[in-house]
Design a protein around this motif. Structure first.
Motif, mmCIF file in Angstrom:
data_model
loop_
_atom_site.group_PDB
_atom_site.id
_atom_site.type_symbol
_atom_site.label_atom_id
_atom_site.label_comp_id
_atom_site.label_asym_id
_atom_site.label_seq_id
_atom_site.Cartn_x
_atom_site.Cartn_y
_atom_site.Cartn_z
ATOM 1 N N THR A 195 0.842 -1.197 0.000
ATOM 2 C CA THR A 195 0.000 0.000 0.000
ATOM 3 C C THR A 195 0.874 1.243 0.000
ATOM 4 N N LYS A 198 -0.348 8.370 -0.875
ATOM 5 C CA LYS A 198 0.108 9.664 -1.385
ATOM 6 C C LYS A 198 -0.180 10.759 -0.374
ATOM 7 N N THR A 202 -5.616 9.593 -0.369
ATOM 8 C CA THR A 202 -5.263 8.913 -1.613
ATOM 9 C C THR A 202 -4.317 7.745 -1.331
ATOM 10 N N LEU A 204 -2.855 3.701 -3.039
ATOM 11 C CA LEU A 204 -2.802 2.635 -4.044
ATOM 12 C C LEU A 204 -2.436 1.344 -3.348
ATOM 13 N N VAL A 206 -1.819 -2.949 -3.934
ATOM 14 C CA VAL A 206 -1.653 -4.114 -4.807
ATOM 15 C C VAL A 206 -1.555 -5.338 -3.912
ATOM 16 N N VAL A 250 -5.988 -4.895 -7.462
ATOM 17 C CA VAL A 250 -5.364 -3.578 -7.447
ATOM 18 C C VAL A 250 -6.453 -2.575 -7.129
ATOM 19 N N TYR A 252 -7.349 1.636 -6.050
ATOM 20 C CA TYR A 252 -6.904 3.028 -5.979
ATOM 21 C C TYR A 252 -8.042 3.861 -5.404
ATOM 22 N N LYS A 253 -7.765 4.579 -4.329
ATOM 23 C CA LYS A 253 -8.813 5.317 -3.621
ATOM 24 C C LYS A 253 -8.417 6.776 -3.449
ATOM 25 N N THR A 254 -9.372 7.661 -3.716
ATOM 26 C CA THR A 254 -9.217 9.083 -3.443
ATOM 27 C C THR A 254 -10.405 9.534 -2.591
ATOM 28 N N ASP A 258 -13.385 5.473 -5.831
ATOM 29 C CA ASP A 258 -12.686 4.256 -5.443
ATOM 30 C C ASP A 258 -12.690 3.315 -6.645
ATOM 31 N N ASN A 260 -11.342 -0.576 -8.181
ATOM 32 C CA ASN A 260 -10.840 -1.880 -7.752
ATOM 33 C C ASN A 260 -10.899 -2.864 -8.918
#
Length: 469
Positions: A195, A198, A202, A204, A206, A250, A252-254, A258, A260
């Protein structure tokens, strides 16, 4: 039960200098004040008879019924362990381990091993409460009745076969003629997740997972080699047999959305793929999902040709949860699933196959929850299921049988569930209501007069009392 609680309590105190240890207890009583089941039988002579069964004050009649959980968690910044157990029978002399897993943290990498449900997708089920899944979230995201992409978001869940009843008959998905329920279970697994944050909103992630399951074998270097017929590799046609399936995702969340992506291969030549997108808002959230299950085997027909395509299955999910007012919330869940059987290039006589075997199933749910006071919440839920399309090719490949529309495919199964939740305090709730299931609504006369025994309607009044500390 007391001995196990004492042991875990002592362990928590002993490890408190190193770990932050938590113990939680919960008890759930799920009974029915009243239940009624109505069935209709049509015999070979067309004679129709009806049967009805009733029961009252069944204290163990609703879902998982009486259930107690003891959850133990110990963790620090570098490692942790979780265990959940519950009574296995009325005598409380046997305990069933629901989940057990441990994890280690190495900077941005986390390694988890044990038996647990590995999910990421937010299913928008905040108002599910203590209702059984069939009364709120009847199906998880993925292909309803599918054998590859069922409940696709749970990376450690394995399909163990089609459910059967006491007469060893296949159990249909509720309201369906062509889709069947699957037995599933979470297996011992090991996951590695990386994980990268950012900022606070935010991230990411995997993740890769090994799942206890006989995947199959590969790397057959010598086609003339003689294998011991008892070996796993021989049965699966390769030099190396893998006893674990593979899964990964994978995400990615902001702060606004979201994403997936999921991929699973729990058996050789079977691949499940899923993609989910969720919007995130203060008053509303929407979830869109696409799922696919693919058979990748190199099948051949009688003429020695590969088929035009192997078996495959697909699903589209749409869910939404919206705060209409400060006290009123709307939730909807919708799923369209498609099963597409293998299509050969030609049949044994050399005739070209022109048509597909395809079945379409639709499930829709709408639920509203209104907070009457600090202690009382009212709910009203409606669910509907139907088979939309059934297409079957004839053996000669030149003819087909098509049944279009839910009316000719058995009509609708509709469930109406008004209910109320009373919260005594933050630790204890009482849920009750009325569940009315109606079958084959608007079905064609041909379906209703078919020779068989089937449900006409079910009525039940569940009462669920839950205490959690």
């Amino acid at each position: 039960m007391k001995k196990i609680v004492s042991v875990l309590s002592v362990a928590a105190l002993t490890l408190s200098a190193v770990f932050a240890a938590d113990i939680s207890l919960s008890y759930r009583l799920g009974g029915k004040l009243y239940a009624e089941e109505n069935k209709k039988n049509v015999d070979a002579q067309g004679k129709k008879t009806a049967t009805q069964t009733r029961e009252s004050f069944n204290l163990e009649g609703y879902g998982d019924s009486n259930k107690g959980d003891l959850a133990f968690t110990a963790k620090n910044d570098f490692a942790g362990f979780a265990l959940t157990i519950n009574p296995e029978d009325k005598a409380l002399d046997k305990l069933n381990v629901d989940t057990y897993y441990g994890w280690l943290n190495f900077s941005n990498v986390q390694v988890t091993s044990g038996k647990w449900s590995s999910r990421y997708v937010n299913r928008l089920d905040a108002d599910a409460g203590n209702w059984e899944g069939s009364e709120f979230e009847r199906y998880k995201p993925g292909v309803v009745g599918g054998k590859i992409a069922f409940d696709i978001d749970d990376l450690t869940k394995v399909n163990t076969g089609i459910k059967t009843d006491d007469n060893k008959k296949n159990v249909n998905v509720t309201g369906s003629q062509y889709f069947f329920e699957r037995n599933t279970e979470n297996r011992l697994s090991t996951a590695i997740a990386y994980t990268l944050h950012k900022d606070e909103d935010t991230a990411l992630m995997v993740k890769g997972v090994l799942v206890d399951n006989e995947w199959g074998s590969t790397l057959r270097s010598d086609k003339d080699r003689t294998y011991d017929s008892t070996t796993f590799a021989k049965a699966n046609g390769g030099d190396i047999g893998f006893f674990s399936g593979f899964a990964g995702e994978v995400a990615y969340k902001t702060s606004a959305f979201d994403l997936n992506f999921v991929a699973k291969s729990l058996k050789r030549d079977e691949l499940a793929l899923g993609f989910f997108f969720r919007t995130i808002g203060d008053s509303s959230s929407y979830l869109f999902g696409l799922s696919a299950g693919l058979d990748l085997a190199e099948n051949k027909n009688a003429a020695g040709d590969k088929p035009q395509h192997n078996y495959r299955e697909f699903a589209f999910d749409f869910r939404a949860r919206k705060n209409l007012t400060e006290d009123l919330t709307l939730t909807t869940m919708n799923n369209l699933s498609v099963l597409n059987a293998e299509k050969a290039k030609e049949n044994a006589s050399g005739d070209k196959i022109k048509y597909e075997n395809m079945d379409f199933h639709l499930w829709d749910m709408v639920s509203v929850a209104y907070k009457l006071s600090e202690k009382v919440k009212a709910q009203f839920t409606v669910e509907s299921e139907c088979d939309l399309i059934h297409m079957a090719q004839a053996a000669d490949g030149d003819n087909k049988s098509e049944i279009w529309g839910p009316f000719a495919n058995g009509g609708f199964q509709i469930s109406v569930i008004p209910g109320v939740v009373y919260s005594f305090n933050e630790n204890a709730t009482l849920t009750t209501g009325v569940v009315v299931d109606l079958f084959e609504i608007a079905a064609s006369p041909k379906v209703q007069d078919a020779v068989r025994t089937h449900n006409v309607s079910n009525i039940k009044v569940p009462v669920v009392f839950k205490v959690a500390l």
